[in-house]
Design a protein around this motif. Sequence first.
Motif, mmCIF file in Angstrom:
data_model
loop_
_atom_site.group_PDB
_atom_site.id
_atom_site.type_symbol
_atom_site.label_atom_id
_atom_site.label_comp_id
_atom_site.label_asym_id
_atom_site.label_seq_id
_atom_site.Cartn_x
_atom_site.Cartn_y
_atom_site.Cartn_z
ATOM 1 N N ALA A 177 6.504 10.185 -6.161
ATOM 2 C CA ALA A 177 7.320 11.372 -5.851
ATOM 3 C C ALA A 177 8.383 10.997 -4.826
ATOM 4 O O ALA A 177 8.073 10.442 -3.773
ATOM 5 C CB ALA A 177 6.427 12.487 -5.311
ATOM 6 N N ASP A 178 9.652 11.320 -5.143
ATOM 7 C CA ASP A 178 10.720 10.777 -4.301
ATOM 8 C C ASP A 178 11.789 11.773 -3.873
ATOM 9 O O ASP A 178 12.832 11.367 -3.369
ATOM 10 C CB ASP A 178 11.397 9.589 -5.000
ATOM 11 C CG ASP A 178 11.965 9.922 -6.373
ATOM 12 O OD1 ASP A 178 11.987 11.110 -6.727
ATOM 13 O OD2 ASP A 178 12.382 8.986 -7.085
ATOM 14 N N VAL A 179 11.562 13.079 -4.082
ATOM 15 C CA VAL A 179 12.595 14.020 -3.653
ATOM 16 C C VAL A 179 12.117 15.017 -2.585
ATOM 17 O O VAL A 179 12.756 16.039 -2.377
ATOM 18 C CB VAL A 179 13.244 14.759 -4.849
ATOM 19 C CG1 VAL A 179 14.066 13.816 -5.687
ATOM 20 C CG2 VAL A 179 12.220 15.482 -5.688
ATOM 21 N N GLY A 180 11.005 14.705 -1.920
ATOM 22 C CA GLY A 180 10.681 15.510 -0.751
ATOM 23 C C GLY A 180 9.241 15.863 -0.470
ATOM 24 O O GLY A 180 8.857 16.031 0.688
ATOM 25 N N SER A 181 8.400 15.983 -1.490
ATOM 26 C CA SER A 181 7.023 16.434 -1.251
ATOM 27 C C SER A 181 6.268 15.523 -0.286
ATOM 28 O O SER A 181 5.575 16.004 0.620
ATOM 29 C CB SER A 181 6.244 16.512 -2.572
ATOM 30 O OG SER A 181 6.656 17.609 -3.339
#
Length: 273
Positions: A153-157
């Motif tokens: 996961a790479d957009v914020g979680s």
Amino acid sequence: MTDWQAFTVETKDHVAQVTLIGPGKGNAMGPDFWRELPEVFQELDADPEVRAIVLTGSGKHFSYGLDLPAMSGTFGPLLADRALAAPRTDFLTEVRKMQASITAVADCRKPVIAAVSGWCIGGGLDLIAAADIRYASAEAKFSLREAKVAIVADVGSLHRLPGIIGEGHLRELAYTGKDIDAARAEKIGLVNDVLPDQEAALDAAHATAREIAANPPLVVPGVKDVLDQRRKDEIAAGLRYVSAWNAAFLPSEDLTEAIKAVFEKRTPEFRGQ
């Protein structure tokens, strides 16, 4: 306001409601979503009539997350020429654009209250992690599912959820990709409250938004700015790190298999290659 493809925006009594409308099934996040999201929130941030924002999804579900079929072009060149620098650099640029889209929600000076019903998967969880407050309907389900499709996961979680649910709960969700229900989400602090149904969750979000909007319009953004300052630099550094990590290590036979399995509507078979 602009005529959006992936959203509707309505404003009344200093509260704006931003509704995900697809066009992907279950409000899946395709190119229109990623392009328009920062534009929507930049407009709302600049609008002096808006003091709070409610974020929700149309239909039964908040969002199925990343629209893999619609976004396959982002991964295709990287997988086809995975030894070359050019597709990796292009992919890094795209990931950082997607990160900036979600960050636009977090950086909006107006508090954002998410009302979640149905499924909130992957990118949907990234999105609500960027909100200030979250409400859920009793049937809502959440999943940090990227690991199940061979993606870190790479957009914020991974960067925002530690401050919301803590490291232990985050690691459980991120390592397993498991689904959790609304009751579990409330227990770990992912949502502030669980309401009986979708309408009640949306009503609760609007009630809180109206309460916020009734306060002095310069003070509330000040409070948000002070609260955000604690972890803003840490989150930004983490996002840069994971985008570079994925540009280097994301290409894999397992990712190709995951994408094929989505198109072929079957269970993927991962081999660690």
